[in-house]
Each structure stands twice: as C-alpha cells, then as structure tokens.
Design an enzyme around this catalytic site. Structure first.
Site, mmCIF file in Angstrom:
data_model
loop_
_atom_site.group_PDB
_atom_site.id
_atom_site.type_symbol
_atom_site.label_atom_id
_atom_site.label_comp_id
_atom_site.label_asym_id
_atom_site.label_seq_id
_atom_site.Cartn_x
_atom_site.Cartn_y
_atom_site.Cartn_z
ATOM 1 N N GLU A 164 6.590 2.657 -24.680
ATOM 2 C CA GLU A 164 7.871 2.142 -24.207
ATOM 3 C C GLU A 164 8.132 0.732 -24.729
ATOM 4 O O GLU A 164 9.260 0.403 -25.101
ATOM 5 C CB GLU A 164 7.911 2.185 -22.676
ATOM 6 C CG GLU A 164 7.937 3.616 -22.168
ATOM 7 C CD GLU A 164 7.962 3.761 -20.662
ATOM 8 O OE1 GLU A 164 8.102 4.900 -20.205
ATOM 9 O OE2 GLU A 164 7.847 2.745 -19.938
ATOM 10 N N ARG B 219 0.833 -1.215 0.000
ATOM 11 C CA ARG B 219 0.000 0.000 0.000
ATOM 12 C C ARG B 219 0.860 1.254 0.000
ATOM 13 O O ARG B 219 0.508 2.255 -0.614
ATOM 14 C CB ARG B 219 -0.952 -0.006 1.185
ATOM 15 C CG ARG B 219 -2.075 -0.998 1.010
ATOM 16 C CD ARG B 219 -3.009 -0.951 2.184
ATOM 17 N NE ARG B 219 -3.957 -2.031 2.095
ATOM 18 C CZ ARG B 219 -5.248 -1.892 2.261
ATOM 19 N NH1 ARG B 219 -5.751 -0.726 2.556
ATOM 20 N NH2 ARG B 219 -6.041 -2.923 2.150
ATOM 21 N N ASN C 230 2.804 10.932 -6.356
ATOM 22 C CA ASN C 230 3.876 11.436 -7.207
ATOM 23 C C ASN C 230 3.403 12.668 -7.975
ATOM 24 O O ASN C 230 2.466 12.596 -8.762
ATOM 25 C CB ASN C 230 4.308 10.336 -8.180
ATOM 26 C CG ASN C 230 5.296 10.811 -9.203
ATOM 27 O OD1 ASN C 230 6.103 11.688 -8.943
ATOM 28 N ND2 ASN C 230 5.223 10.231 -10.384
ATOM 29 N N CYS D 266 5.759 6.711 -12.546
ATOM 30 C CA CYS D 266 4.807 5.866 -11.814
ATOM 31 C C CYS D 266 3.917 5.064 -12.758
ATOM 32 O O CYS D 266 3.306 4.079 -12.345
ATOM 33 C CB CYS D 266 3.979 6.698 -10.849
ATOM 34 S SG CYS D 266 3.087 8.052 -11.614
#
Length: 174
Positions: free
Chosen positions: A163, A119, A128, A136
């Site tokens: 990516e 968590r 973030n 993230c």
C-alpha cells in the site's frame, strides 16, 4: 444456507474467500483451505454447505486487482459479519482507514468513538473474519510494532509495504 468459496493465487500465497448467496464475504484470508476460515464465521451466518468454485466473479477480480496495486477495489465489496454492537461498528470503521495511512490501536479506538477501548479495538482486529476487505492489517501498535495478524506478520508487512509503494505515505513499522 449454501455458500461458495474460491482460492486465488496472490504474491503472498493462496487467498480464499467464502461468500454467501447474496455475494457478501463471510470470511477470507491467506490460506488455501476453507477449514481455516469456517470457524471464523459467526454461528448465525455460518453456512451448512460450502461449494468450491474456480472464481467468485467480482470478488475474485477485486482480490487480483488489489494485489496488482488497485487498492480501492476492495472498498465496495460487501461483507457480512456478526457480533456485538461495538465490534460491528469497529469493523465498519476499519473499512474507512485509507490504504497507505495505517493507524495505531489507540487511534483506531478513537476513530470508533471509544478512545479508552484500546483492547476492544485490538479485539475487533483479532476477530475480523473478512481479512483484506475489512483491512485490519492497517492497524499497528504505538511505537510502530506490527502487533498481531492472523495470517502472519510477513503477510502484514507485505500488505503495508504494498500500500505504501502505491505512492501513499505510511509510517515505518516493524
């Protein structure tokens, strides 16, 4: 403190970054407005004034180059975030997750040195402020579900596919 901000067009929509006087990204994400980003900046780092500019130099260039496929250009962009010890460490660890090799929240917790803090790892992603530069989007749930993403699951899906398409392997997520 005065900060600067700029919005860059990307294939997934406008991307705005707020940068402090030292050139560190304070907050960033796929939005056209600084109002979406300001609350994400820790109070101790929050600028009193933000001046919009057309270009943030090397930061704008990194945003454009990343979206064109040069994935490593975001790695050396400085970021300033503030929180407790675990979140600060977890954000540094997030920057080591390679493009094209996303990890689960469990794996991320283990990488951060706290295997039981799943968590906490998820909280690091959720809190973030510097999306893209602290990637993230490279963390997902066990079983391949994407989990959450402040900028929307279509953006997270695009980033992971982007990516993976650069010749890097990535698990099927969805």
């Amino acid at each position: 403190m005065t900060a600067t901000a700029a919005t860059t067009d990307t294939p997934i929509g406008p991307f705005t970054a707020i940068v402090d006087a030292e050139g560190c990204v304070l907050a960033s994400g796929w939005t056209a407005t600084i109002e979406d980003l300001q609350p994400l900046i820790h109070k101790s780092l929050r600028p009193s004034d933000i001046r919009m500019v057309s270009n943030l130099g090397s930061i704008t260039m990194a945003i454009e180059d990343y979206h064109r496929g040069e994935l490593s250009v975001i790695d050396d962009i400085p970021v300033a975030q503030q929180s407790g010890e675990f979140l600060m460490h977890a954000w540094k660890v997030l920057r080591t997750v390679p493009a094209g090799s996303p990890v689960t929240y469990s794996e991320f917790a283990d990488m951060a040195g706290r295997p039981a803090a799943i968590r906490g790892a998820a909280s690091a992603c959720a809190r973030n402020a510097a999306a893209l530069f602290v990637p993230c989007h490279r963390v997902f749930r066990i079983g391949g579900a994407l989990g959450g993403f402040r900028w929307g699951l279509p953006a997270k899906t695009w980033l992971l596919a982007h990516e993976a398409a650069r010749g890097l392997s990535a698990p099927t997520v969805g």
